[in-house]
Enzyme design. Sequence first.
Site, PDB file in Angstrom:
ATOM      1  N   TYR A  62      20.317 -27.199 -20.846  1.00  0.00           N
ATOM      2  CA  TYR A  62      19.426 -27.464 -21.985  1.00  0.00           C
ATOM      3  C   TYR A  62      19.015 -26.152 -22.657  1.00  0.00           C
ATOM      4  O   TYR A  62      19.171 -25.991 -23.873  1.00  0.00           O
ATOM      5  CB  TYR A  62      18.163 -28.221 -21.519  1.00  0.00           C
ATOM      6  CG  TYR A  62      17.034 -28.187 -22.534  1.00  0.00           C
ATOM      7  CD1 TYR A  62      17.134 -28.875 -23.739  1.00  0.00           C
ATOM      8  CD2 TYR A  62      15.866 -27.435 -22.297  1.00  0.00           C
ATOM      9  CE1 TYR A  62      16.107 -28.826 -24.681  1.00  0.00           C
ATOM     10  CE2 TYR A  62      14.837 -27.387 -23.230  1.00  0.00           C
ATOM     11  CZ  TYR A  62      14.967 -28.089 -24.425  1.00  0.00           C
ATOM     12  OH  TYR A  62      13.951 -28.041 -25.358  1.00  0.00           O
TER      13      TYR A  62
ATOM     14  N   LYS B 128      19.786 -24.643 -26.429  1.00  0.00           N
ATOM     15  CA  LYS B 128      18.730 -24.303 -27.404  1.00  0.00           C
ATOM     16  C   LYS B 128      18.867 -22.820 -27.801  1.00  0.00           C
ATOM     17  O   LYS B 128      18.681 -22.466 -28.966  1.00  0.00           O
ATOM     18  CB  LYS B 128      17.336 -24.586 -26.842  1.00  0.00           C
ATOM     19  CG  LYS B 128      16.994 -26.048 -26.670  1.00  0.00           C
ATOM     20  CD  LYS B 128      16.949 -26.856 -27.974  1.00  0.00           C
ATOM     21  CE  LYS B 128      15.773 -26.525 -28.866  1.00  0.00           C
ATOM     22  NZ  LYS B 128      15.661 -27.468 -30.010  1.00  0.00           N
TER      23      LYS B 128
ATOM     24  N   THR C  47      12.238 -23.669 -28.088  1.00  0.00           N
ATOM     25  CA  THR C  47      11.500 -23.767 -26.832  1.00  0.00           C
ATOM     26  C   THR C  47      11.325 -22.392 -26.188  1.00  0.00           C
ATOM     27  O   THR C  47      12.138 -21.486 -26.422  1.00  0.00           O
ATOM     28  CB  THR C  47      12.280 -24.689 -25.869  1.00  0.00           C
ATOM     29  OG1 THR C  47      11.713 -24.604 -24.573  1.00  0.00           O
ATOM     30  CG2 THR C  47      13.752 -24.295 -25.766  1.00  0.00           C
ATOM     31  N   ASP C  48      10.304 -22.282 -25.323  1.00  0.00           N
ATOM     32  CA  ASP C  48      10.135 -21.036 -24.560  1.00  0.00           C
ATOM     33  C   ASP C  48      11.192 -20.896 -23.466  1.00  0.00           C
ATOM     34  O   ASP C  48      11.361 -19.824 -22.889  1.00  0.00           O
ATOM     35  CB  ASP C  48       8.716 -20.946 -23.951  1.00  0.00           C
ATOM     36  CG  ASP C  48       8.373 -22.087 -23.003  1.00  0.00           C
ATOM     37  OD1 ASP C  48       9.207 -22.991 -22.796  1.00  0.00           O
ATOM     38  OD2 ASP C  48       7.246 -22.077 -22.462  1.00  0.00           O
ATOM     39  N   GLU C  49      11.926 -22.003 -23.176  1.00  0.00           N
ATOM     40  CA  GLU C  49      12.904 -21.950 -22.082  1.00  0.00           C
ATOM     41  C   GLU C  49      14.068 -21.017 -22.396  1.00  0.00           C
ATOM     42  O   GLU C  49      14.799 -20.619 -21.490  1.00  0.00           O
ATOM     43  CB  GLU C  49      13.426 -23.356 -21.752  1.00  0.00           C
ATOM     44  CG  GLU C  49      12.320 -24.258 -21.257  1.00  0.00           C
ATOM     45  CD  GLU C  49      12.791 -25.462 -20.468  1.00  0.00           C
ATOM     46  OE1 GLU C  49      13.956 -25.488 -20.037  1.00  0.00           O
ATOM     47  OE2 GLU C  49      11.982 -26.376 -20.278  1.00  0.00           O
TER      48      GLU C  49
HETATM   49  P1  NAD Z   1      12.527 -36.120 -27.694  1.00  0.00           P
HETATM   50  O1  NAD Z   1      13.646 -36.189 -26.708  1.00  0.00           O
HETATM   51  O2  NAD Z   1      11.287 -36.874 -27.436  1.00  0.00           O
HETATM   52  O3  NAD Z   1      13.040 -36.594 -29.127  1.00  0.00           O
HETATM   53  C1  NAD Z   1      14.261 -36.171 -29.646  1.00  0.00           C
HETATM   54  C2  NAD Z   1      14.534 -36.942 -30.933  1.00  0.00           C
HETATM   55  O4  NAD Z   1      15.774 -36.463 -31.470  1.00  0.00           O
HETATM   56  C3  NAD Z   1      14.666 -38.457 -30.722  1.00  0.00           C
HETATM   57  O5  NAD Z   1      14.000 -39.148 -31.752  1.00  0.00           O
HETATM   58  C4  NAD Z   1      16.168 -38.692 -30.801  1.00  0.00           C
HETATM   59  O6  NAD Z   1      16.503 -39.983 -31.271  1.00  0.00           O
HETATM   60  C5  NAD Z   1      16.590 -37.603 -31.786  1.00  0.00           C
HETATM   61  N1  NAD Z   1      17.998 -37.208 -31.593  1.00  0.00           N
HETATM   62  C6  NAD Z   1      18.604 -36.876 -30.419  1.00  0.00           C
HETATM   63  N2  NAD Z   1      19.906 -36.618 -30.644  1.00  0.00           N
HETATM   64  C7  NAD Z   1      20.128 -36.790 -31.974  1.00  0.00           C
HETATM   65  C8  NAD Z   1      21.261 -36.677 -32.809  1.00  0.00           C
HETATM   66  N3  NAD Z   1      22.459 -36.333 -32.324  1.00  0.00           N
HETATM   67  N4  NAD Z   1      21.113 -36.899 -34.136  1.00  0.00           N
HETATM   68  C9  NAD Z   1      19.904 -37.242 -34.655  1.00  0.00           C
HETATM   69  N5  NAD Z   1      18.801 -37.411 -33.905  1.00  0.00           N
HETATM   70  C10 NAD Z   1      18.909 -37.175 -32.584  1.00  0.00           C
HETATM   71  O7  NAD Z   1      12.245 -34.563 -27.897  1.00  0.00           O
HETATM   72  P2  NAD Z   1      10.848 -33.799 -28.054  1.00  0.00           P
HETATM   73  O8  NAD Z   1      10.288 -33.554 -26.726  1.00  0.00           O
HETATM   74  O9  NAD Z   1      10.060 -34.482 -29.101  1.00  0.00           O
HETATM   75  O10 NAD Z   1      11.368 -32.399 -28.614  1.00  0.00           O
HETATM   76  C11 NAD Z   1      11.579 -32.203 -30.012  1.00  0.00           C
HETATM   77  C12 NAD Z   1      12.082 -30.784 -30.232  1.00  0.00           C
HETATM   78  O11 NAD Z   1      11.103 -29.862 -29.767  1.00  0.00           O
HETATM   79  C13 NAD Z   1      13.378 -30.448 -29.505  1.00  0.00           C
HETATM   80  O12 NAD Z   1      14.150 -29.652 -30.346  1.00  0.00           O
HETATM   81  C14 NAD Z   1      12.914 -29.674 -28.280  1.00  0.00           C
HETATM   82  O13 NAD Z   1      13.906 -28.762 -27.870  1.00  0.00           O
HETATM   83  C15 NAD Z   1      11.692 -28.961 -28.835  1.00  0.00           C
HETATM   84  N6  NAD Z   1      10.658 -28.625 -27.847  1.00  0.00           N
HETATM   85  C16 NAD Z   1      10.153 -29.605 -27.016  1.00  0.00           C
HETATM   86  C17 NAD Z   1       9.117 -29.286 -26.145  1.00  0.00           C
HETATM   87  C18 NAD Z   1       8.510 -30.319 -25.228  1.00  0.00           C
HETATM   88  O14 NAD Z   1       7.671 -29.961 -24.384  1.00  0.00           O
HETATM   89  N7  NAD Z   1       8.855 -31.583 -25.321  1.00  0.00           N
HETATM   90  C19 NAD Z   1       8.600 -27.984 -26.120  1.00  0.00           C
HETATM   91  C20 NAD Z   1       9.158 -27.015 -26.973  1.00  0.00           C
HETATM   92  C21 NAD Z   1      10.172 -27.357 -27.847  1.00  0.00           C
HETATM   93  O1  DAU Z   2       8.890 -25.350 -21.913  1.00  0.00           O
HETATM   94  C1  DAU Z   2       9.254 -26.219 -22.947  1.00  0.00           C
HETATM   95  C2  DAU Z   2      10.135 -27.328 -22.409  1.00  0.00           C
HETATM   96  O2  DAU Z   2       9.278 -28.187 -21.648  1.00  0.00           O
HETATM   97  C3  DAU Z   2      10.844 -28.118 -23.494  1.00  0.00           C
HETATM   98  O3  DAU Z   2      11.730 -27.265 -24.181  1.00  0.00           O
HETATM   99  C4  DAU Z   2      11.611 -29.302 -22.886  1.00  0.00           C
HETATM  100  O4  DAU Z   2      12.181 -30.092 -23.923  1.00  0.00           O
HETATM  101  C5  DAU Z   2      10.628 -30.151 -22.113  1.00  0.00           C
HETATM  102  O5  DAU Z   2      11.299 -31.214 -21.483  1.00  0.00           O
HETATM  103  C6  DAU Z   2       9.899 -29.306 -21.069  1.00  0.00           C
HETATM  104  O6  DAU Z   2      10.810 -28.880 -20.010  1.00  0.00           O
HETATM  105  P1  DAU Z   2      10.369 -28.876 -18.466  1.00  0.00           P
HETATM  106  O7  DAU Z   2      11.592 -28.903 -17.662  1.00  0.00           O
HETATM  107  O8  DAU Z   2       9.381 -27.807 -18.197  1.00  0.00           O
HETATM  108  O9  DAU Z   2       9.566 -30.295 -18.438  1.00  0.00           O
HETATM  109  P2  DAU Z   2       9.565 -31.472 -17.362  1.00  0.00           P
HETATM  110  O10 DAU Z   2       8.470 -32.396 -17.749  1.00  0.00           O
HETATM  111  O11 DAU Z   2      10.916 -32.033 -17.116  1.00  0.00           O
HETATM  112  O12 DAU Z   2       9.105 -30.718 -16.022  1.00  0.00           O
HETATM  113  C7  DAU Z   2       7.884 -30.001 -15.957  1.00  0.00           C
HETATM  114  C8  DAU Z   2       7.774 -29.417 -14.558  1.00  0.00           C
HETATM  115  O13 DAU Z   2       7.596 -30.494 -13.618  1.00  0.00           O
HETATM  116  C9  DAU Z   2       9.020 -28.679 -14.098  1.00  0.00           C
HETATM  117  O14 DAU Z   2       8.636 -27.586 -13.275  1.00  0.00           O
HETATM  118  C10 DAU Z   2       9.774 -29.713 -13.257  1.00  0.00           C
HETATM  119  C11 DAU Z   2       8.655 -30.527 -12.653  1.00  0.00           C
HETATM  120  N1  DAU Z   2       8.968 -31.955 -12.374  1.00  0.00           N
HETATM  121  C12 DAU Z   2       9.488 -32.713 -13.379  1.00  0.00           C
HETATM  122  C13 DAU Z   2       9.783 -34.036 -13.182  1.00  0.00           C
HETATM  123  C14 DAU Z   2      10.399 -34.870 -14.285  1.00  0.00           C
HETATM  124  C15 DAU Z   2       8.668 -32.513 -11.149  1.00  0.00           C
HETATM  125  O15 DAU Z   2       8.147 -31.824 -10.238  1.00  0.00           O
HETATM  126  N2  DAU Z   2       8.947 -33.837 -10.953  1.00  0.00           N
HETATM  127  C16 DAU Z   2       9.526 -34.624 -11.905  1.00  0.00           C
HETATM  128  O16 DAU Z   2       9.792 -35.822 -11.630  1.00  0.00           O
END
Ligand code: NAD
Ligand code: DAU
Length: 353
Positions: free
Chosen positions: A158, A162, A133-135
């Site tokens: 988180y 990561k 992630t970019d975080e």
């Molecule tokens: P998600 O939470 O939707 O899915 C996570 C998956 O991992 C689920 O299917 C869950 O069952 C599985 N999982 C969790 N713990 C586990 C364990 N202990 N063993 C096996 N499986 C397990 O997540 P996502 O949003 O699809 O993110 C996927 C990946 O991409 C993550 O590594 C996250 O850090 C990264 N990522 C997400 C975003 C985003 O915006 N969502 C952006 C950048 C990177």
């Molecule tokens: O940048 C990549 C990341 O983006 C991934 O690595 C994470 O897995 C993914 O969850 C996401 O993280 P964020 O914290 O940016 O996403 P989230 O959707 O939780 O929040 C997006 C923005 O919106 C953040 O500034 C918080 C805000 N927010 C979020 C929620 C859930 C609100 O204002 N209200 C809310 O109820």
Amino acid sequence: MTKKTIIITGGAGFIGSHVIRLFVNKYPEYKIINLDALTYAGNLENLKDITGAANYGFEKVNIVNAPEVNAVFAKHQPDGIIHLAAESHVDRSITSPLDFVYTNVVGTVNLLNAAKELWKDNYEGKCFHHVSTDEVYGALGTTGFFTEETKYDPHSPYSASKAASDHFVYAYADTYGLPIVLTNCSNNYGPNHFPEKLIPLMIHNVINNKPLPVYGDGKYTRDWLYVIDHARAIDTVFHNGKKGEKYNVGGFNEWQNIDLVHLLCTQMDEKLGREPGTSAKLITFVKDRPGHDLRYAIDATKINTELGWSPSVTFEEGLSKTIDWYLQNTEWLEHVTNGSYQAYYESQYSNSI
Ligand code: NAD
Ligand code: DAU
């Protein structure tokens, strides 16, 4: 035609399910194994269209359990790992940090060990792709971008977990020569996104005429990328990325949260046949997230110039497609918001809305 077996972890989650679908459809000659523990975020309904495909298999495994991970590697003898399994929600990491250490750090190291052991005699043609992630880079001020050279500075449990997992991946490359690539991506959105995250939570609440909880002043900024474009980037880097290197992935598409929520409300009023301005009345400013990072913005020049990847969908188009998907998949939304979701929602928002 190269026959390969690839284990994709977290394939039942949001991004993982799109990666699995892309690989199963695009590479019929590969065997794709989805390794997932099916936590609250994992849902095999996300994959119902490809579950019967001849080149797809599923293994229910928790990556924290090393013997189980090793057994699956011994059974399938994978040539490649694409590692997405993680605890992914920042708010949950604030209340339960240890869960993030176990899955994101210990789980990643278990996978690295399993790959190192299986491949130790010959790394040729092997690849461990860590999806991050970019975080990990921390927070930007109002200007500038994260590049591949930006120093790590994670703030939330988180992002700290990561960042730790990224460092272990590099350590296995430096110490044991493991062939690795990393991708660090910005915020994804699209179909099958669990409604704890901003966009699907807002869509779900607009549908149900519930308050739209915007943290703080709503001026926090994120760079949004359509999930299928992220899956395309993973495909590109897994196949063509230089071993030992990382690639930033992003949409050059920054939105302040409050502007994004207004756009979402406008699109939803139109689609639901509501008077313009109806859904925006639901916007409610609530208590801020502790340690909230002000702004993320990815410089995706490297993956663009070296590997030719670029996003294919504009944000307005992608958001519209996403809303349509949720409106057409009410059963999916009902299933994932039953039971434990209600308890989570109560504990996260009941004091603030
Ligand atoms: P998600 O939470 O939707 O899915 C996570 C998956 O991992 C689920 O299917 C869950 O069952 C599985 N999982 C969790 N713990 C586990 C364990 N202990 N063993 C096996 N499986 C397990 O997540 P996502 O949003 O699809 O993110 C996927 C990946 O991409 C993550 O590594 C996250 O850090 C990264 N990522 C997400 C975003 C985003 O915006 N969502 C952006 C950048 C990177
Ligand atoms: O940048 C990549 C990341 O983006 C991934 O690595 C994470 O897995 C993914 O969850 C996401 O993280 P964020 O914290 O940016 O996403 P989230 O959707 O939780 O929040 C997006 C923005 O919106 C953040 O500034 C918080 C805000 N927010 C979020 C929620 C859930 C609100 O204002 N209200 C809310 O109820």
